[in-house]
Enzyme design. Structure first.
Site, PDB file in Angstrom:
ATOM      1  N   LYS A  22      17.599 -29.624   2.077  1.00 51.01           N
ATOM      2  CA  LYS A  22      16.222 -29.985   1.693  1.00 51.01           C
ATOM      3  C   LYS A  22      15.281 -29.830   2.878  1.00 51.01           C
ATOM      4  O   LYS A  22      14.258 -29.153   2.794  1.00 51.01           O
ATOM      5  CB  LYS A  22      16.190 -31.440   1.199  1.00 51.01           C
ATOM      6  CG  LYS A  22      14.790 -32.000   1.051  1.00 51.01           C
ATOM      7  CD  LYS A  22      14.796 -33.421   0.520  1.00 51.01           C
ATOM      8  CE  LYS A  22      14.810 -34.504   1.556  1.00 51.01           C
ATOM      9  NZ  LYS A  22      13.553 -34.720   2.283  1.00 51.01           N
ATOM     10  N   ASN A  23      15.617 -30.485   3.990  1.00 54.45           N
ATOM     11  CA  ASN A  23      14.661 -30.522   5.099  1.00 54.45           C
ATOM     12  C   ASN A  23      14.462 -29.162   5.756  1.00 54.45           C
ATOM     13  O   ASN A  23      13.406 -28.904   6.325  1.00 54.45           O
ATOM     14  CB  ASN A  23      15.083 -31.575   6.131  1.00 54.45           C
ATOM     15  CG  ASN A  23      14.869 -32.987   5.601  1.00 54.45           C
ATOM     16  OD1 ASN A  23      14.281 -33.175   4.533  1.00 54.45           O
ATOM     17  ND2 ASN A  23      15.354 -33.983   6.323  1.00 54.45           N
ATOM     18  N   CYS A 116       4.388 -45.159   4.071  1.00 55.28           N
ATOM     19  CA  CYS A 116       5.459 -44.961   3.087  1.00 55.28           C
ATOM     20  C   CYS A 116       6.295 -46.219   3.057  1.00 55.28           C
ATOM     21  O   CYS A 116       6.010 -47.184   3.763  1.00 55.28           O
ATOM     22  CB  CYS A 116       6.285 -43.727   3.401  1.00 55.28           C
ATOM     23  SG  CYS A 116       7.523 -43.979   4.648  1.00 55.28           S
ATOM     24  N   ARG A 121       4.446 -44.401   9.546  1.00 51.62           N
ATOM     25  CA  ARG A 121       4.759 -42.976   9.709  1.00 51.62           C
ATOM     26  C   ARG A 121       3.526 -42.125  10.059  1.00 51.62           C
ATOM     27  O   ARG A 121       3.063 -41.316   9.244  1.00 51.62           O
ATOM     28  CB  ARG A 121       5.436 -42.431   8.436  1.00 51.62           C
ATOM     29  CG  ARG A 121       6.772 -43.072   8.178  1.00 51.62           C
ATOM     30  CD  ARG A 121       7.543 -42.376   7.094  1.00 51.62           C
ATOM     31  NE  ARG A 121       8.125 -41.128   7.535  1.00 51.62           N
ATOM     32  CZ  ARG A 121       8.799 -40.308   6.727  1.00 51.62           C
ATOM     33  NH1 ARG A 121       8.936 -40.598   5.462  1.00 51.62           N
ATOM     34  NH2 ARG A 121       9.304 -39.199   7.189  1.00 51.62           N
ATOM     35  N   ASP A 304      18.862 -40.685   8.179  1.00 47.79           N
ATOM     36  CA  ASP A 304      18.973 -40.385   6.749  1.00 47.79           C
ATOM     37  C   ASP A 304      20.355 -40.718   6.164  1.00 47.79           C
ATOM     38  O   ASP A 304      20.574 -40.547   4.963  1.00 47.79           O
ATOM     39  CB  ASP A 304      18.655 -38.897   6.492  1.00 47.79           C
ATOM     40  CG  ASP A 304      17.169 -38.587   6.642  1.00 47.79           C
ATOM     41  OD1 ASP A 304      16.373 -39.541   6.734  1.00 47.79           O
ATOM     42  OD2 ASP A 304      16.814 -37.396   6.669  1.00 47.79           O
ATOM     43  N   ARG A 396      14.534 -36.316  -5.586  1.00 46.07           N
ATOM     44  CA  ARG A 396      13.747 -35.598  -4.571  1.00 46.07           C
ATOM     45  C   ARG A 396      14.653 -34.789  -3.656  1.00 46.07           C
ATOM     46  O   ARG A 396      14.243 -33.752  -3.140  1.00 46.07           O
ATOM     47  CB  ARG A 396      12.963 -36.594  -3.710  1.00 46.07           C
ATOM     48  CG  ARG A 396      11.835 -37.275  -4.416  1.00 46.07           C
ATOM     49  CD  ARG A 396      11.059 -38.122  -3.452  1.00 46.07           C
ATOM     50  NE  ARG A 396      10.666 -37.323  -2.296  1.00 46.07           N
ATOM     51  CZ  ARG A 396      10.046 -37.790  -1.227  1.00 46.07           C
ATOM     52  NH1 ARG A 396       9.738 -39.050  -1.149  1.00 46.07           N
ATOM     53  NH2 ARG A 396       9.730 -36.998  -0.230  1.00 46.07           N
TER      54      ARG A 396
HETATM   55  C1  UD1 Z   1      12.075 -35.731   9.217  1.00 45.76           C
HETATM   56  C2  UD1 Z   1      12.872 -35.660   7.943  1.00 45.76           C
HETATM   57  C3  UD1 Z   1      13.343 -37.045   7.520  1.00 45.76           C
HETATM   58  C4  UD1 Z   1      14.081 -37.738   8.670  1.00 45.76           C
HETATM   59  C5  UD1 Z   1      13.263 -37.688   9.950  1.00 45.76           C
HETATM   60  C6  UD1 Z   1      14.016 -38.204  11.164  1.00 45.76           C
HETATM   61  C7  UD1 Z   1      11.898 -33.777   6.776  1.00 45.76           C
HETATM   62  C8  UD1 Z   1      11.131 -33.308   5.604  1.00 45.76           C
HETATM   63  N1  UD1 Z   1      12.061 -35.104   6.883  1.00 45.76           N
HETATM   64  O1  UD1 Z   1      10.900 -36.500   8.948  1.00 45.76           O
HETATM   65  O2  UD1 Z   1      14.209 -36.897   6.402  1.00 45.76           O
HETATM   66  O3  UD1 Z   1      14.332 -39.066   8.336  1.00 45.76           O
HETATM   67  O4  UD1 Z   1      12.857 -36.332  10.231  1.00 45.76           O
HETATM   68  O5  UD1 Z   1      15.187 -37.473  11.349  1.00 45.76           O
HETATM   69  O6  UD1 Z   1      12.400 -32.996   7.559  1.00 45.76           O
HETATM   70  N2  UD1 Z   1       6.279 -40.169  14.650  1.00 45.76           N
HETATM   71  C9  UD1 Z   1       5.084 -40.594  15.207  1.00 45.76           C
HETATM   72  N3  UD1 Z   1       4.017 -39.728  15.160  1.00 45.76           N
HETATM   73  C10 UD1 Z   1       4.110 -38.486  14.593  1.00 45.76           C
HETATM   74  C11 UD1 Z   1       5.348 -38.080  14.042  1.00 45.76           C
HETATM   75  C12 UD1 Z   1       6.423 -38.946  14.084  1.00 45.76           C
HETATM   76  O7  UD1 Z   1       4.972 -41.698  15.724  1.00 45.76           O
HETATM   77  O8  UD1 Z   1       3.123 -37.759  14.599  1.00 45.76           O
HETATM   78  C13 UD1 Z   1       7.457 -41.091  14.684  1.00 45.76           C
HETATM   79  C14 UD1 Z   1       7.873 -41.515  13.290  1.00 45.76           C
HETATM   80  O9  UD1 Z   1       7.117 -42.607  12.810  1.00 45.76           O
HETATM   81  C15 UD1 Z   1       9.329 -41.832  13.491  1.00 45.76           C
HETATM   82  C16 UD1 Z   1       9.772 -40.803  14.542  1.00 45.76           C
HETATM   83  O10 UD1 Z   1       8.572 -40.363  15.164  1.00 45.76           O
HETATM   84  O11 UD1 Z   1       9.487 -43.111  14.028  1.00 45.76           O
HETATM   85  C17 UD1 Z   1      10.525 -39.599  13.970  1.00 45.76           C
HETATM   86  O12 UD1 Z   1       9.771 -38.991  12.954  1.00 45.76           O
HETATM   87  P1  UD1 Z   1       9.876 -37.442  12.618  1.00 45.76           P
HETATM   88  O13 UD1 Z   1      11.012 -36.836  13.361  1.00 45.76           O
HETATM   89  O14 UD1 Z   1       8.526 -36.857  12.816  1.00 45.76           O
HETATM   90  O15 UD1 Z   1      10.210 -37.456  11.082  1.00 45.76           O
HETATM   91  P2  UD1 Z   1       9.687 -36.489   9.956  1.00 45.76           P
HETATM   92  O16 UD1 Z   1       9.510 -35.118  10.508  1.00 45.76           O
HETATM   93  O17 UD1 Z   1       8.536 -37.119   9.246  1.00 45.76           O
END
Ligand code: UD1
Length: 420
Positions: A22-23, A116, A121, A304, A396
């Site tokens: 998925k990701n 969320c 997030r 996850d 999903r």
């Molecule tokens: C992706 C995955 C999700 C997984 C996550 C962590 C997809 C579609 N989703 O989500 O399934 O759980 O990686 O492995 O690939 N953060 C910030 N600011 C930002 C971005 C992130 O503070 O701009 C923080 C987040 O709140 C979180 C951490 O960084 O605590 C990691 O998030 P991130 O790796 O960005 O997750 P996603 O890409 O949203």
């Protein structure tokens, strides 16, 4: 709305195939916005998040068609470089269109995702990273509006190795003028898969799979044909399903390297693991041993898989802890697992699980994707009948989970509910 009705008890056996990730797909599809033409993505999972991304991209003017796990994506013309709230609120990964649109068109308007079920997030790393590449970003009416004549290569360092932000900056940098160096880049296999896809399209990228990714911008990219990597989270979920039911089964079409940490923890819990090429065979022990985990960025234990691990530990012979350092609030499954008899207490970002108690069937409510699958796992061993409501969360990210579990001998069926 659909629900799952599960009768627990049957040890799982046989073989099951894992679907495409998925990701990874949610990065490959937006990456295709970088070049005009027709892309073919094989091994694409037929899941709701992919439908949402298809709808979002279609709303911009792309054409997406998914048949038998093969996705054709025509990105020849993208007249509307906009991701509306109605799509983004359904799926945060919609933010992945931001970098590619900005790089190709010099403009993108993407709704802010909002919070969320597991916390705020934010997307600040995405925005700061793109600003470093020269984008001018404003927030208007709940939308991110990004503009740039042509992006310029820069050094971008992330405070946290964010998967989505690494993707957005890497993708945008492929068409920027000059060199971009991302430090503290995400090393998740899905980011590496997206990077390989971009390389195939003609991007100049080095350091994939490490914490420093270097991108030398090119003038244009071309459409390609690619096969998506296996879903390591689905594979881990299926392995835990075998382990929790005391079964023995083969989980096929996996990449065992992507699962190294989870496999080691399963062995510590007493499971026998045998790996042959892309097939992982798991034999559950008589009694599962309690094993604590702390989530971390790849190659650490994936956040996850945290909820699924908690369900497994509820059946272990003793007490263990689960700490989430990636999403500190990701515990919405705990009260629902408690309804099935799991003894779990959360303090800050650590859950303590007292295993060994008897699980009994109950009606529980899905709250998010991985939370709902943890309830299904607990339902597979609970006495009597478990109903998991609102399985659209689960749909999903899992393609035909009930069929895969039925093929392994589980008693699980999908039913319609009256629930609105
Ligand atoms: C992706 C995955 C999700 C997984 C996550 C962590 C997809 C579609 N989703 O989500 O399934 O759980 O990686 O492995 O690939 N953060 C910030 N600011 C930002 C971005 C992130 O503070 O701009 C923080 C987040 O709140 C979180 C951490 O960084 O605590 C990691 O998030 P991130 O790796 O960005 O997750 P996603 O890409 O949203």
């Amino acid at each position: 709305m659909d629900k799952f009705v599960i009768r627990g008890g049957a040890p799982l056996s046989g073989s099951v195939n894992v679907t495409g990730a998925k990701n990874a797909t949610l990065e490959l599809m937006p990456a295709a916005l970088l070049a005009p033409g027709v892309f073919r993505l094989r091994n694409t999972p037929n899941i709701r998040d992919v439908w949402t991304m298809s709808r979002l991209m279609s709303s911009m003017g792309a054409h997406a068609e998914l048949n038998d796990n093969e996705l054709f994506l025509d990105t020849t013309n993208i007249p509307r470089q906009e991701a509306p709230y109605e799509h983004v609120k359904r799926m945060r990964a919609s933010i992945h269109v931001l970098g590619p649109l900005l790089a190709r068109y010099g403009y993108a308007k993407v709704s802010l995702p909002g919070g969320c079920a597991w916390g705020p997030r934010p997307v600040d790393f995405h925005l700061k990273g793109l600003e470093r590449l020269g984008a001018e970003i404003t927030l208007e009416g709940g939308y991110i509006i990004a503009r740039a004549e042509r992006l310029k290569g820069a050094r971008v360092s992330f405070d946290f190795a964010s998967v989505g932000a690494t993707f957005n900056v890497m993708a945008a940098a492929t068409l920027a003028r000059g060199r971009t160096v991302i430090t503290n880049a995400a090393m998740e296999p899905e980011v590496t898969a997206a990077g390989r896809f971009l390389q195939k399209m003609g991007a100049q990228i080095e350091g994939l799979g490490t914490s420093t990714i270097t991108i030398d911008g090119v003038d244009d990219l071309k459409p390609v044909d690619e096969e998506t990597i296996p879903d390591r989270i689905e594979a881990a979920t299926l392995l835990i399903a075998v382990a929790i039911t005391g079964g023995r089964a083969n989980v096929c079409k996996t990449n065992p390297y992507h699962l190294a940490f989870v496999l080691e923890k399963l062995e510590e819990a007493g499971c026998e693991i045998d790996i042959r090429a892309d097939v992982i065979t798991l034999k559950a022990p008589e009694k599962l041993a309690p094993v604590g985990i702390t989530t971390a960025v790849y190659p650490g234990f994936p956040t996850d898989v945290q909820a699924q691990w908690m369900a497994l530990m509820a059946c272990a012979d003793g007490t263990s802890t689960v700490t989430d350092t990636v999403y500190r609030d990701r515990f919405s499954h705990v009260p629902e697992l408690a309804r099935l008899g799991c003894d779990i207490h959360v303090n800050d970002n650590t859950a303590t699980i007292r295993g060994g108690g008897k699980l009994t069937g109950a009606t529980v409510m899905s709250t998010d994707l991985r939370a709902s699958v943890s309830m299904v796992l607990a339902g597979l061993v609970a006495d009597g009948e478990t109903e998991v409501l609102r399985v659209y969360h689960l749909d999903r990210g899992y393609e035909g989970l009930e069929h895969k579990l039925t093929a392994l001998g589980a008693d699980i069926r999908r039913e319609k509910t009256e629930e609105m």
